[in-house]
Design an enzyme around this catalytic site. Structure first.
Site, PDB file in Angstrom:
ATOM      1  N   GLU A   1      49.176  12.290 -56.746  1.00  0.00           N
ATOM      2  CA  GLU A   1      48.258  11.983 -57.863  1.00  0.00           C
ATOM      3  C   GLU A   1      48.141  13.188 -58.779  1.00  0.00           C
ATOM      4  O   GLU A   1      48.088  14.310 -58.291  1.00  0.00           O
ATOM      5  CB  GLU A   1      46.855  11.668 -57.309  1.00  0.00           C
TER       6      GLU A   1
ATOM      7  N   HIS B   1      42.071   6.306 -58.326  1.00  0.00           N
ATOM      8  CA  HIS B   1      41.208   7.028 -57.364  1.00  0.00           C
ATOM      9  C   HIS B   1      39.739   7.003 -57.802  1.00  0.00           C
ATOM     10  O   HIS B   1      39.133   8.051 -58.020  1.00  0.00           O
ATOM     11  CB  HIS B   1      41.705   8.469 -57.177  1.00  0.00           C
TER      12      HIS B   1
ATOM     13  N   ARG C   1      43.643   7.622 -48.724  1.00  0.00           N
ATOM     14  CA  ARG C   1      44.325   8.796 -49.274  1.00  0.00           C
ATOM     15  C   ARG C   1      45.789   8.471 -49.536  1.00  0.00           C
ATOM     16  O   ARG C   1      46.429   7.767 -48.740  1.00  0.00           O
ATOM     17  CB  ARG C   1      44.290   9.969 -48.291  1.00  0.00           C
TER      18      ARG C   1
HETATM   19  C1  DGY Z   1      36.545  11.231 -50.993  1.00  0.00           C
HETATM   20  O1  DGY Z   1      35.352  11.510 -50.977  1.00  0.00           O
HETATM   21  O2  DGY Z   1      37.338  11.715 -50.194  1.00  0.00           O
HETATM   22  C2  DGY Z   1      36.985  10.251 -52.003  1.00  0.00           C
HETATM   23  O3  DGY Z   1      38.349  10.100 -52.035  1.00  0.00           O
HETATM   24  C3  DGY Z   1      36.449  10.633 -53.362  1.00  0.00           C
HETATM   25  O4  DGY Z   1      36.499   9.517 -54.161  1.00  0.00           O
END
Ligand code: DGY
Length: 321
Positions: free
Chosen positions: A267, A285, A238
Site C-alpha cells: 500500500e 484501508h 493486513r
Molecule cells: C489498524 O488499527 O491496524 C487498522 O488497520 C487501522 O485502520
C-alpha cells in the site's frame, strides 16, 4: 522540563491539546507520513512518538534516536514497528486495541455485502449508462443470509463480526491459533474448524489475523484452491496476509467467485491487476475510518505516550521492557 514528543502526521486538535498539557510537541500537520529522512531528523531529539501505521520504525531509525522511550502507534496492528529492536533498546511500544473493533467489523460487513451483491459493479453499470431496463438475471449476486462464514483469526474484531453475522442468520466457523473457551464458543454460536476444513466449507472467508512472518501469504494460490468456486474472500486485516498476484489470478480464472479488500500488499501502490476485475470490491484501508473511531485511536495513542513518559506502564503496551 516537559518531555519532547513528535506526532508524525495530522491528528485532531483535541489530541494535540492533550499532548501539549504534558509534553513539548512537534506535530506534522500533513495527512501522510513524513519521508524516512524527515522522520529520522525530527525524532532524533525526542523522548516519544505518536506514529501512524505508515511510519516504519526500524532499528536503524531507533539507533538515531537515543532519547526515545516510547513508540505509540495509532493502530491496533503494529507490523510497521520492529518491536524486538524497541524492546532491546528499552523502548515501550503501544497500540490501540478495543476502540476500533466495532467500526472495523462494520466495514468488514460493508465489504461482504457489497461483494456478495456486486454493488460496485452495479453502480458502475448505472453510472456508465449501461442500464437499459430491469431484467431477471441482471447483476445477480449471492445471498448473505443463511450462508456460512469462516473467520480466520478470532480476536475482538472477529467476535464483533460474529455478532453481526448472527443478525443475518449465518452459520459461523472459525480458525484461530488457540481455540476459544467452550463457553465463549457457545455464547457466540461458533464452531472451531481446521484451516482446510474452513476454506472448503465457507461461503465467505473473512481474514482477521495480524500480519507477521507466520501469516505472510497465508492465503496463496494453494489456499485459494481450497475454497469453493462460489466462495468470496474478505480481507480488511493486513496486506501481505494474501498473495495479491495469486488472488488476482484466482479471481480472473474463476477459482473463487469474488473478493472484498480493504488492504493490499505494498500500500498504496497496490497491484493494478485488481483494476481489471469486476468481481472485486476495493477500498483504500478505511476499516477503522470513522470520525469518532479515528479520534479515539489517536487519543488512545496519546494517552499511552503520556503514561509511558510519566514512567507508568501504558494501558496498551505490547512489549516487555
Ligand atoms: C489498524 O488499527 O491496524 C487498522 O488497520 C487501522 O485502520
Amino acid at each position: 522540563m516537559k518531555p519532547r514528543v513528535l506526532v508524525t502526521a495530522e491528528v485532531f486538535d483535541e489530541v494535540l491539546e492533550y499532548l501539549r498539557e504534558h509534553c513539548e510537541v512537534e506535530a506534522n500537520l500533513e495527512p501522510l507520513s513524513p519521508s524516512a529522512d524527515k522522520l529520522r531528523s525530527q525524532l532524533a531529539d525526542k523522548d516519544g512518538v505518536v506514529c501512524m501505521l505508515t511510519d516504519r520504525i526500524d532499528d536503524a531509525l531507533l539507533a538515531a534516536c537515543p532519547q526515545l522511550k516510547a513508540v505509540c502507534n495509532v493502530a491496533v496492528g503494529y507490523n510497521n514497528i520492529d518491536v524486538a529492536a524497541c524492546t532491546a533498546r528499552g523502548i515501550r511500544v503501544t497500540n490501540t486495541p478495543g476502540v476500533l473493533d466495532e467500526t472495523t467489523a462494520d466495514l468488514v460487513f460493508t465489504l461482504l455485502l457489497a461483494t456478495a451483491r456486486r454493488l460496485t459493479e452495479a453502480e458502475m453499470y448505472l453510472r456508465n449508462g449501461q442500464w437499459q431496463g430491469w431484467h431477471l438475471r441482471q447483476l445477480a449476486g449471492v445471498d448473505v443470509h443463511g450462508s456460512t462464514m469462516g473467520i480466520i483469526g478470532m480476536g475482538r474484531i472477529g467476535q464483533a463480526i460474529v455478532r453481526r453475522a448472527s443478525g443475518f442468520n449465518m452459520k459461523v466457523i472459525y480458525h484461530n491459533r488457540s481455540r476459544l473457551d467452550g463457553a465463549v464458543e457457545r455464547e457466540l454460536g461458533v464452531a472451531y474448524a481446521g484451516f482446510d476444513e474452513l476454506m472448503g466449507a465457507a461461503d465467505f472467508v473473512v481474514l482477521q489475523v495480524p500480519y507477521s512472518q507466520a501469516t505472510h501469504h497465508l492465503i496463496d494460490a494453494a489456499a485459494l484452491k481450497k475454497m469453493k468456486r462460489s466462495g468470496i474472500l474478505i480481507n480488511a486485516a493486513r496486506g501481505g496476509v494474501v498473495d495479491d498476484a495469486a488472488l488476482i489470478a484466482a479471481l480472473a480464472d474463476g477459482t473463487i467467485r469474488a473478493a472484498g479488500l480493504d488492504v493490499f500488499e505494498n500500500e498504496p501502490r497496490f497491484n493494478p491487476g485488481f483494476l481489471d476485475l469486476k468481481n472485486v470490491v476495493l477500498a483504500p484501508h478505511i476499516g477503522s475510518s470513522t470520525e469518532g473511531t479515528r479520534l479515539a485511536m489517536a487519543m488512545t495513542a496519546a494517552r499511552n505516550l503520556v503514561a509511558a513518559l510519566q514512567g507508568q506502564r501504558p494501558p496498551n503496551q505490547v512489549n516487555e521492557v
